[in-house]
Design an enzyme around this catalytic site. Structure first.
Site, PDB file in Angstrom:
ATOM      1  N   TYR A 145      25.482  38.740  55.707  1.00 21.99           N
ATOM      2  CA  TYR A 145      26.431  37.686  56.035  1.00 21.99           C
ATOM      3  C   TYR A 145      25.677  36.559  56.718  1.00 21.99           C
ATOM      4  CZ  TYR A 145      30.433  35.332  58.257  1.00 21.99           C
ATOM      5  OH  TYR A 145      31.367  34.411  58.670  1.00 21.99           O
ATOM      6  N   ASP A 240      17.532  34.932  58.897  1.00 21.63           N
ATOM      7  CA  ASP A 240      18.759  34.664  59.640  1.00 21.63           C
ATOM      8  C   ASP A 240      18.783  35.628  60.821  1.00 21.63           C
ATOM      9  OD1 ASP A 240      21.244  34.477  60.727  1.00 21.63           O
ATOM     10  OD2 ASP A 240      22.343  34.670  58.840  1.00 21.63           O
ATOM     11  N   LYS A 268      24.737  33.128  68.469  1.00 24.79           N
ATOM     12  CA  LYS A 268      25.160  34.237  69.318  1.00 24.79           C
ATOM     13  C   LYS A 268      24.448  34.238  70.688  1.00 24.79           C
ATOM     14  CE  LYS A 268      27.393  36.645  65.675  1.00 24.79           C
ATOM     15  NZ  LYS A 268      27.060  36.910  64.281  1.00 24.79           N
TER      16      LYS A 268
END
Ligand SMILES: *Cc1c(COP(=O)(O)O)cnc(C)c1O
Length: 428
Positions: A145, A240, A268
């Protein structure tokens, strides 16, 4: 049974006003049934809902809360910064400080641009890779994702997977025709893609340790192979690290596995619980960004002082001290306890863990990619999830999400969790 009366009342209202009652789909508990609780406050490793229930939290706001919730230092940094203004739209010193920290942590990153979410980071990194290489195609892996940008929302993990629509409606086929989707941990399919698309692949984007379809790890040599094949084809390797950055090590997965990607994406943890993203990498690539180069990327709130103050505080806290040793020890304790509990209950569980990220799949087969993960017994997971919640332990509400530990978790809380899991596993 613990009471959820207030949460239920709020959710009924929310359903009338917010699609599905939530502002991000996985929060709706659809994958496990039932309804989400509403949080009143969170502190350390604990989340307290509006009905006064206290949960040991293994979601950590989906990764950012590596120091636990509301660490005093971070809260003070946000307060002190807010007094002087919350957004300027012109450079502020915290931007330089954050750039220095990210570049120091990940030596592959020579220059970095801040943005407002992980989605923005990956979307911009892909645009940059295409602009730099003057090629259109990208390779991504099923189950990875990378946020919800159009060209990356193909066979994606997290909510997109949980709801069984790995390809979103509203994304024109033309937008994803340059996205090649391959299985993770499979060398041959990557070789075949480069052979079939000579000189056309701008880059490969991946979660170096995929944590959005549960959690599985790169097989030995796989990341090295991706590094070599991209280099040999003048394509870019894009890590990522929105989830793994500053979590698997201070320098992220790239430090842990000793791989130097061309571009990296962050989010995050680097926002300390406030909205943030960042992408960076080789100077020659990053200098293609506006205002120096032809690849456009911008943001009104980018480099936001509140988010940076919080993020800097977290990164500095992680830099000194033995946070990662502590996380590893807690992870090992949890893993050993849960393995033993599953064994004595006679329930087949494949437990994958890297440092403070973990996932127990209800299957007896090893899990190395999305296909393996899909073999897990989701109904069993749903029972496990609700059983634990009832005993004050909060896991992510889906079999296809990673669990996260924080430095605020204690060995006593891990023991409590293992005891609760042992109890629930016997009922499955
Ligand atoms: C969470 C996540 C994103 C998206 O970040 P947002 O801040 O939710 O947009 C991208 N990539 C990975 C690996 C993630 O875990």
């Amino acid at each position: 049974m613990i009471s959820h009366a207030r949460s239920q009342k709020l959710f009924a209202e929310a359903l009338k006003l917010i699609p599905g009652g939530v502002n991000s789909p996985v929060r709706a508990f659809r994958a496990v049934g039932g309804q989400p609780f509403f949080v009143d406050r969170a502190q350390g490793a604990h989340v307290f809902d509006v009905d006064g229930n206290d949960y040991i939290d293994y979601v950590g706001t989906w990764g950012p809360a590596i120091l636990g919730h509301a660490p005093a230092k971070v809260v003070r940094a946000i307060q002190a910064t807010a007094v002087h203004g919350t957004s300027f739209g012109i450079p502020n010193p915290l931007e330089v400080k954050m750039a220095k920290l990210v570049c120091a942590a990940a030596p592959s990153v020579r220059k970095v641009r801040m943005c407002n979410s992980g989605t923005e980071a990956t979307m911009s990194a892909i645009r940059l890779a295409r602009g730099f290489t003057k090629r259109d195609k990208i390779i991504k892996f099923s189950g990875c994702y990378h946020g919800h940008a159009d060209s990356l929302l193909v066979k994606a993990g997290s909510g997109a997977l949980t709801f069984g629509h790995p390809d979103s409606a509203g994304v024109p086929a033309a937008f994803t025709q340059h996205t090649i989707v391959l299985p993770f941990n499979d060398v041959e399919s990557v070789k075949a893609a480069f052979t079939a698309n000579p000189g056309q692949i701008a880059g490969i984007i991946l979660e170096p340790v995929p944590g959005n379809a549960g959690l599985y790890v790169p097989l030995p040599g796989y990341l090295e192979f991706l590094r070599e094949i991209t280099k040999a084809n003048d394509s870019l390797l894009i890590f990522d690290e929105v989830m793994t950055g500053f979590r698997l090590a201070w320098g992220g997965a790239q430090q842990r596995y000793n791989i130097s990607p061309d571009l990296s994406c962050f989010g995050k943890i680097i926002g300390g619980g406030l909205p943030v993203g960042a992408f960076g990498g080789r100077s020659d690539i990053m200098d293609c960004l506006a205002p120096l180069g032809p690849v456009y990327q911008a943001g009104t709130l980018s480099g936001n002082p509140l988010a940076l103050a919080a993020g800097i505080c977290v990164l500095e806290e992680l830099a000194d001290g033995d946070a990662y040793n502590r996380l590893e020890a807690l992870g090992a304790q949890l893993e050993a306890g849960l393995r033993e509990a599953a064994k004595s209950a006679g329930v087949p569980v494949r437990f994958n863990r890297v440092g403070s990220m973990f996932c127990g799949y209800f299957t007896d087969r090893p899990v190395h990619n999305l296909e393996d993960a899909m073999a897990a017994d989701r109904a069993r997971f749903a029972k496990y999830f609700h059983g634990l919640l009832e005993l004050g332990v909060y896991l992510a509400p889906s079999q296809f999400e990673a669990g996260f530990l924080s430095t605020a978790h204690t060995t006593a809380e891990i023991e409590h969790t293992i005891a609760a899991a042992a109890k629930v596993l016997k009922t499955l």
